[in-house]
Motif scaffolding. Sequence first.
Motif, mmCIF file in Angstrom:
data_model
loop_
_atom_site.group_PDB
_atom_site.id
_atom_site.type_symbol
_atom_site.label_atom_id
_atom_site.label_comp_id
_atom_site.label_asym_id
_atom_site.label_seq_id
_atom_site.Cartn_x
_atom_site.Cartn_y
_atom_site.Cartn_z
ATOM 1 N N PHE A 61 -4.888 -52.019 -74.881
ATOM 2 C CA PHE A 61 -4.720 -53.400 -75.325
ATOM 3 C C PHE A 61 -3.268 -53.685 -75.695
ATOM 4 O O PHE A 61 -2.691 -54.678 -75.267
ATOM 5 C CB PHE A 61 -5.646 -53.674 -76.521
ATOM 6 C CG PHE A 61 -5.532 -55.050 -77.085
ATOM 7 C CD1 PHE A 61 -6.075 -56.131 -76.419
ATOM 8 C CD2 PHE A 61 -4.880 -55.271 -78.288
ATOM 9 C CE1 PHE A 61 -5.974 -57.418 -76.941
ATOM 10 C CE2 PHE A 61 -4.765 -56.540 -78.811
ATOM 11 C CZ PHE A 61 -5.321 -57.623 -78.142
ATOM 12 N N LEU A 62 -2.662 -52.803 -76.450
ATOM 13 C CA LEU A 62 -1.278 -53.014 -76.880
ATOM 14 C C LEU A 62 -0.291 -52.859 -75.722
ATOM 15 O O LEU A 62 0.699 -53.597 -75.637
ATOM 16 C CB LEU A 62 -0.922 -52.061 -78.019
ATOM 17 C CG LEU A 62 -1.713 -52.275 -79.316
ATOM 18 C CD1 LEU A 62 -1.355 -51.197 -80.330
ATOM 19 C CD2 LEU A 62 -1.487 -53.666 -79.882
ATOM 20 N N MET A 63 -0.569 -51.926 -74.829
ATOM 21 C CA MET A 63 0.337 -51.704 -73.699
ATOM 22 C C MET A 63 0.389 -52.900 -72.760
ATOM 23 O O MET A 63 1.417 -53.160 -72.140
ATOM 24 C CB MET A 63 -0.070 -50.457 -72.916
ATOM 25 C CG MET A 63 0.260 -49.156 -73.618
ATOM 26 S SD MET A 63 2.012 -48.941 -73.915
ATOM 27 C CE MET A 63 2.603 -48.680 -72.267
ATOM 28 N N VAL A 64 -0.698 -53.660 -72.668
ATOM 29 C CA VAL A 64 -0.702 -54.850 -71.819
ATOM 30 C C VAL A 64 0.417 -55.794 -72.243
ATOM 31 O O VAL A 64 1.182 -56.290 -71.419
ATOM 32 C CB VAL A 64 -2.073 -55.568 -71.880
ATOM 33 C CG1 VAL A 64 -1.995 -56.965 -71.301
ATOM 34 C CG2 VAL A 64 -3.123 -54.747 -71.154
ATOM 35 N N PHE A 65 0.553 -56.034 -73.532
ATOM 36 C CA PHE A 65 1.563 -56.961 -74.030
ATOM 37 C C PHE A 65 2.973 -56.393 -73.885
ATOM 38 O O PHE A 65 3.905 -57.110 -73.520
ATOM 39 C CB PHE A 65 1.280 -57.326 -75.488
ATOM 40 C CG PHE A 65 -0.037 -58.017 -75.656
ATOM 41 C CD1 PHE A 65 -0.187 -59.338 -75.265
ATOM 42 C CD2 PHE A 65 -1.132 -57.344 -76.149
ATOM 43 C CE1 PHE A 65 -1.410 -59.983 -75.389
ATOM 44 C CE2 PHE A 65 -2.357 -57.974 -76.280
ATOM 45 C CZ PHE A 65 -2.489 -59.296 -75.897
ATOM 46 N N VAL A 66 3.115 -55.133 -74.151
ATOM 47 C CA VAL A 66 4.431 -54.497 -74.047
ATOM 48 C C VAL A 66 4.912 -54.502 -72.594
ATOM 49 O O VAL A 66 6.048 -54.894 -72.301
ATOM 50 C CB VAL A 66 4.373 -53.058 -74.597
ATOM 51 C CG1 VAL A 66 5.614 -52.274 -74.254
ATOM 52 C CG2 VAL A 66 4.172 -53.082 -76.113
#
Length: 135
Positions: A61-66
């Motif tokens: 989930f966090l890697m998608v935004f990064v």
Amino acid sequence: MSNKSNFFSSFATVVANLSGKPITFVAAVTLVLAWAVSGPFFGYSETWQLVINTTTTIITFLMVFVLQNSQNRDGKAVQAKLDELILTSQAANKFVGIEKLDEGELREMSKTLAAKAECVEEKADEKSAEEAAST
């Protein structure tokens, strides 16, 4: 706000670079193997399963935004470079900023360019045939 934006951009760049390295992949595989090996010690309990499921979901989930931030910046940089090449060449300046057009306008421009490319290709073929005939 700008300082926070710069911080996130810097952070995203570092994380994106690190996530693409082989050592990061090896670390992820090692973590999954350690989790799998620990299964018998925890009796393959629901909590044991929940640990890997929750961890991988949060990281994904966090890697998608990064990664999206890095992709957006890369795309903007490429567009800026292309715009500069267009502006400093003999190309038509109407192509500067076309990435902002809607889908229909882009399709129409693409059809127009494809037709021009065919015309240029035909002229090139004719010229090659003329040169071959004259030699």
